[in-house]
Design a protein around this motif. Structure first.
Motif, PDB file in Angstrom:
ATOM      1  N   ASP A 116      34.623  41.433  39.352  1.00 24.06           N
ATOM      2  CA  ASP A 116      35.462  40.731  40.316  1.00 24.06           C
ATOM      3  C   ASP A 116      35.846  39.337  39.817  1.00 24.06           C
ATOM      4  O   ASP A 116      36.979  38.891  39.991  1.00 24.06           O
ATOM      5  CB  ASP A 116      34.742  40.606  41.674  1.00 24.06           C
ATOM      6  CG  ASP A 116      34.937  41.830  42.555  1.00 24.06           C
ATOM      7  OD1 ASP A 116      35.887  42.605  42.297  1.00 24.06           O
ATOM      8  OD2 ASP A 116      34.136  42.018  43.484  1.00 24.06           O
ATOM      9  N   ASP A 117      34.894  38.656  39.188  1.00 22.48           N
ATOM     10  CA  ASP A 117      35.160  37.311  38.682  1.00 22.48           C
ATOM     11  C   ASP A 117      36.265  37.334  37.633  1.00 22.48           C
ATOM     12  O   ASP A 117      37.203  36.519  37.661  1.00 22.48           O
ATOM     13  CB  ASP A 117      33.895  36.692  38.087  1.00 22.48           C
ATOM     14  CG  ASP A 117      32.858  36.344  39.144  1.00 22.48           C
ATOM     15  OD1 ASP A 117      33.189  36.397  40.347  1.00 22.48           O
ATOM     16  OD2 ASP A 117      31.708  36.036  38.762  1.00 22.48           O
ATOM     17  N   ILE A 118      36.165  38.270  36.684  1.00 17.89           N
ATOM     18  CA  ILE A 118      37.164  38.350  35.618  1.00 17.89           C
ATOM     19  C   ILE A 118      38.519  38.788  36.183  1.00 17.89           C
ATOM     20  O   ILE A 118      39.564  38.238  35.813  1.00 17.89           O
ATOM     21  CB  ILE A 118      36.702  39.316  34.508  1.00 17.89           C
ATOM     22  CG1 ILE A 118      35.529  38.697  33.732  1.00 17.89           C
ATOM     23  CG2 ILE A 118      37.848  39.642  33.558  1.00 17.89           C
ATOM     24  CD1 ILE A 118      34.981  39.566  32.626  1.00 17.89           C
ATOM     25  N   SER A 119      38.510  39.756  37.078  1.00 19.23           N
ATOM     26  CA  SER A 119      39.765  40.246  37.664  1.00 19.23           C
ATOM     27  C   SER A 119      40.539  39.134  38.358  1.00 19.23           C
ATOM     28  O   SER A 119      41.748  38.976  38.162  1.00 19.23           O
ATOM     29  CB  SER A 119      39.490  41.372  38.662  1.00 19.23           C
ATOM     30  OG  SER A 119      39.014  42.521  38.012  1.00 19.23           O
ATOM     31  N   SER A 120      39.834  38.358  39.173  1.00 17.04           N
ATOM     32  CA  SER A 120      40.520  37.312  39.930  1.00 17.04           C
ATOM     33  C   SER A 120      41.070  36.233  39.002  1.00 17.04           C
ATOM     34  O   SER A 120      42.193  35.747  39.192  1.00 17.04           O
ATOM     35  CB  SER A 120      39.573  36.698  40.968  1.00 17.04           C
ATOM     36  OG  SER A 120      38.423  36.143  40.354  1.00 17.04           O
ATOM     37  N   CYS A 121      40.318  35.856  37.981  1.00 13.64           N
ATOM     38  CA  CYS A 121      40.786  34.838  37.043  1.00 13.64           C
ATOM     39  C   CYS A 121      41.933  35.359  36.173  1.00 13.64           C
ATOM     40  O   CYS A 121      42.894  34.619  35.890  1.00 13.64           O
ATOM     41  CB  CYS A 121      39.639  34.363  36.154  1.00 13.64           C
ATOM     42  SG  CYS A 121      38.390  33.382  37.021  1.00 13.64           S
ATOM     43  N   MET A 122      41.851  36.609  35.757  1.00 12.60           N
ATOM     44  CA  MET A 122      42.947  37.201  34.982  1.00 12.60           C
ATOM     45  C   MET A 122      44.234  37.234  35.795  1.00 12.60           C
ATOM     46  O   MET A 122      45.314  36.913  35.292  1.00 12.60           O
ATOM     47  CB  MET A 122      42.586  38.631  34.552  1.00 12.60           C
ATOM     48  CG  MET A 122      41.790  38.743  33.288  1.00 12.60           C
ATOM     49  SD  MET A 122      41.562  40.466  32.809  1.00 12.60           S
ATOM     50  CE  MET A 122      43.230  40.927  32.373  1.00 12.60           C
ATOM     51  N   GLU A 123      44.112  37.619  37.044  1.00 11.90           N
ATOM     52  CA  GLU A 123      45.284  37.707  37.902  1.00 11.90           C
ATOM     53  C   GLU A 123      45.921  36.333  38.092  1.00 11.90           C
ATOM     54  O   GLU A 123      47.154  36.191  38.018  1.00 11.90           O
ATOM     55  CB  GLU A 123      44.903  38.312  39.253  1.00 11.90           C
ATOM     56  CG  GLU A 123      46.074  38.826  40.037  1.00 11.90           C
ATOM     57  CD  GLU A 123      45.681  39.917  41.017  1.00 11.90           C
ATOM     58  OE1 GLU A 123      46.570  40.676  41.414  1.00 11.90           O
ATOM     59  OE2 GLU A 123      44.499  39.999  41.386  1.00 11.90           O
ATOM     60  N   ALA A 124      45.101  35.319  38.289  1.00  7.13           N
ATOM     61  CA  ALA A 124      45.615  33.959  38.447  1.00  7.13           C
ATOM     62  C   ALA A 124      46.306  33.487  37.169  1.00  7.13           C
ATOM     63  O   ALA A 124      47.370  32.850  37.212  1.00  7.13           O
ATOM     64  CB  ALA A 124      44.481  33.013  38.823  1.00  7.13           C
TER      65      ALA A 124
END
Length: 296
Positions: free
Chosen positions: A269-277
């Protein structure tokens, strides 16, 4: 924004749990799915139960981890319930399987119901299995072909970096009918206790994982992307969103995460949210950054 289709499988994001980490039970696999993984890969499963190598089988080193587990597993005959349980996480469940020959691999694949199979021809520390097979072009092609003709689901081949030219092994997998390759497994390594002079691991040597091997994995992904017509799935040392982006720019269609899960159970979840941003800020999509490093 991060969803994709990979070898016919629908993933909510390009991040997967790598084989060997939290993959022994259906409950742990389900937990990783619910924690945000786009897909999960099981522990490698063989034809017969194995207890693995004697302890110590894992040690932390300055640059990551050395492990020589020795492919412990309950055998495919006792694993279908775990796959079924993992499916409750509602993401694709990929069964990692190993054997000593093509007959072993096809026997396991025909007997398990999974969304895809990842062929482990790359474990660096199990005699008669893994990299001892995966360094032979003909064997890799034969094993891949045997499994591909035995099942009706995608077949991925996990490659070893412990070769002089990983491109040749990747091409052998492609010739055998692989739907994708996974690069890479651990790099052979060793640690010695200077107080006694003895090797620390029970098996004497093992495989190095963690951040130290990321540059090796990035180069392997980059090289494979240049010669293959099938997708490359990157794995090896990814610990944050920047690593995941780097893998995709090198040519990985998706990224598996292993050792880093031990330090952060919410890493997907941490990586997904940062990648999306990051992608939103750059006004890029996953397709835009896929293989971007090859356009320079």
């Amino acid at each position: 924004m991060l969803s994709l289709t990979l070898t016919g499988l629908n993933l909510k994001n390009p991040l997967m749990l790598a084989a060997g980490i939290m993959g022994t039970t259906g409950d742990s696999l389900k937990r990783m799915a619910l924690a945000g993984a786009g897909a999960v890969v099981t522990k490698s499963i063989g034809t017969e139960p194995r207890s693995g190598h004697s302890n110590p089988s894992m040690v932390e080193v300055d640059c990551g981890y050395l492990n020589a587990m020795g492919l412990p597993n309950p055998s495919y005959k006792n694993f279908q319930d775990e796959i079924d349980r993992a499916r409750e996480g509602e993401v694709p469940v990929i069964a990692s399987i190993f054997g000593g020959c093509s007959l072993d691999f096809s026997e396991i694949a025909k007997s398990l119901n999974a969304d895809a199979f990842e062929l482990n021809v790359s474990c660096p520390h199990a005699h008669g299995y893994g990299a001892e097979i995966g360094t032979d072009h003909a064997l890799v092609e034969d094993i891949t072909h045997a499994v591909k003709t035995a099942v009706n689901v995608p077949v991925w081949v996990k490659l070893t970096p412990n070769v002089t030219d990983i491109k040749g092994i990747g091409l052998a997998a492609q010739h055998g009918g692989a739907d994708a390759v996974v690069a890479i497994n651990t790099v052979r390594g060793m640690a010695i206790d200077i107080e006694s002079g003895y090797p620390i691991l029970g098996n004497k040597f093992g495989g190095l994982s963690g951040r130290a091997i990321k540059p090796v994995a990035i180069k392997c992904v980059y090289d494979l992307y240049e010669v293959l017509d099938i997708p490359v799935i990157g794995v090896g040392g990814a610990t944050d969103w920047k690593d995941a982006v780097e893998f995709i720019m090198a040519g990985a269609k998706a990224v598996q995460i292993g050792s880093a899960v031990g330090n952060n159970i919410n890493i997907f979840d941490d990586i997904s949210s940062c990648m999306e941003a990051f992608l939103e800020e750059k006004e890029w999509t996953l397709d835009d950054i896929y293989g971007m490093a090859h356009e320079i």
